[in-house]
Design an enzyme around this catalytic site. Sequence first.
Site, mmCIF file in Angstrom:
data_model
loop_
_atom_site.group_PDB
_atom_site.id
_atom_site.type_symbol
_atom_site.label_atom_id
_atom_site.label_comp_id
_atom_site.label_asym_id
_atom_site.label_seq_id
_atom_site.Cartn_x
_atom_site.Cartn_y
_atom_site.Cartn_z
ATOM 1 C CB SER A 52 -0.921 0.021 1.223
ATOM 2 O OG SER A 52 -1.824 -1.052 1.189
ATOM 3 N N GLY A 231 -4.240 -2.037 -0.722
ATOM 4 C CA GLY A 231 -3.426 -1.718 -1.893
ATOM 5 C C GLY A 231 -3.290 -0.220 -2.069
ATOM 6 N N GLY A 233 -2.963 3.565 -4.303
ATOM 7 C CA GLY A 233 -3.647 4.278 -5.381
ATOM 8 C C GLY A 233 -4.988 4.871 -4.990
ATOM 9 C CB CYS A 259 -7.065 -1.286 3.474
ATOM 10 S SG CYS A 259 -6.147 0.256 3.641
ATOM 11 C CG PHE A 260 -7.497 -0.239 -2.760
ATOM 12 C CD1 PHE A 260 -7.567 1.143 -2.874
ATOM 13 C CD2 PHE A 260 -7.485 -0.984 -3.928
ATOM 14 C CE1 PHE A 260 -7.627 1.763 -4.113
ATOM 15 C CE2 PHE A 260 -7.536 -0.370 -5.168
ATOM 16 C CZ PHE A 260 -7.615 0.999 -5.265
ATOM 17 C CD GLN A 263 -9.666 3.478 0.124
ATOM 18 O OE1 GLN A 263 -9.138 3.436 -0.978
ATOM 19 N NE2 GLN A 263 -8.977 3.774 1.221
ATOM 20 C CG ASN A 301 -0.754 2.181 4.692
ATOM 21 O OD1 ASN A 301 -0.794 3.348 4.355
ATOM 22 N ND2 ASN A 301 -0.030 1.286 4.044
ATOM 23 N N GLY A 303 -4.918 6.704 2.714
ATOM 24 C CA GLY A 303 -4.951 8.125 2.385
ATOM 25 C C GLY A 303 -6.266 8.545 1.759
ATOM 26 C CG PHE A 304 -7.709 7.824 -1.539
ATOM 27 C CD1 PHE A 304 -8.183 8.857 -2.339
ATOM 28 C CD2 PHE A 304 -6.395 7.405 -1.710
ATOM 29 C CE1 PHE A 304 -7.378 9.450 -3.293
ATOM 30 C CE2 PHE A 304 -5.569 7.997 -2.660
ATOM 31 C CZ PHE A 304 -6.063 9.021 -3.457
ATOM 32 C CG HIS A 356 -4.146 -2.978 7.536
ATOM 33 N ND1 HIS A 356 -3.894 -3.671 6.377
ATOM 34 C CD2 HIS A 356 -4.123 -1.677 7.204
ATOM 35 C CE1 HIS A 356 -3.720 -2.808 5.373
ATOM 36 N NE2 HIS A 356 -3.862 -1.589 5.868
ATOM 37 C CD GLU A 358 -3.778 -7.126 7.513
ATOM 38 O OE1 GLU A 358 -3.031 -6.217 7.122
ATOM 39 O OE2 GLU A 358 -5.005 -6.969 7.656
#
Length: 383
Positions: A52, A231, A233, A259-260, A263, A301, A303-304, A356, A358
């Site tokens: 990520s 991940g 982006g 996480c990703f 989103q 972790n 940013g979006f 997270h 994990e």
Amino acid sequence: MAHNTAAKNALLVLEDGRTFRGESFGAEGETFGEAVFNTGMTGYQETLTDPSYHRQVVVMTAPHVGNTGINDEDPESRRIWVAGYVVRDPARVPSSWRSRRTLDDELREQGVVGISGVDTRALTRHLRDRGAMRVGISTTETDAEALLERVRASAEMSGLELADEVTTPEAYVVPAQGRKRFTVAALDLGIKSMTPYRMAERGIEVHVLPATSTIDDVLAVQPDGLFYSNGPGDPAATTQQIEVLQGALEREVPYFGICFGNQLFGRALGFGTYKLKYGHRGINQPVMDRTTGKVEVTAHNHGFAVDAPLEGSTTTPYGEASVSHVCLNDDVVEGLELRAPASEGGALKSFSVQYHPEAAAGPHDAAYLFDRFVTLMNDRKGA
């Protein structure tokens, strides 16, 4: 290894012109990325190898970094992904029975440009005030203005579709530990190795698939559930994985995203996503699970974030969607769940979290989410 007393000078320049000078740490050369900070006091090896962080220059807020060296057991993926590394006070000599190499040597070996001896507290406060921004680190450029020009010409994180750059090139299987109970198709958008391991511990055979996989690739595994990983982006730049997820939701395949994956779940359900000012990165973030009322200390972790209403539920083509977890620091959405309509019993169909469970290194308050996924698949199988 003796400490290098004649370390080369290094220069760090943020896109707003703020400049820090220090010493080279890791590889020499020049690198660019998005400047972000991580508040974890431990687990730097896991941070470095978390996909990520692809295209990001990570500033460590803990002043002393590298004291346990680098071992061969703790990496979260096949390589270091950070674009650059900023530390204040690197350990001169690592001290751990598991250590195989120094952090400095490992960064150099993998070509990661870093800088040490900078005031990371001042740098972190600046990023908190101004927000995450582009940055350059160089051991070859001494002119801050010249480096600033190159920083401003580098790519911004918004609009970048990066999962294809970090995903596995080929599908692989992580076998269940003990008796196999379920099969899960896991889309690797930048997966951490601890994730399939946590599922395997619970009797799940995990088929890790490339990010470019189609709904047919997913269904070919005959999965009891679908998982999307963390991940890098911008989730708004991603379309294919959202279509695959919507195809799975139409077929009522139980889904769990991290996480990703949270989103993309939000976007698949019709919500928007937006860029946080400086993101959440660390292993000490308080989150409330609204389904239990419990507060967890969690590892983040991102940013979006997902733009979804904190109260009530939203009707989607796949069921009723609502916010299940919320960050107690700033009310950012930290989890979503999809349920059948109340008229049909309101059973849980799919869910995701922004943090997270994990976590390694980090708290294990949220490990129960893997059990929740198992329960979901079990209920579906029994239905």
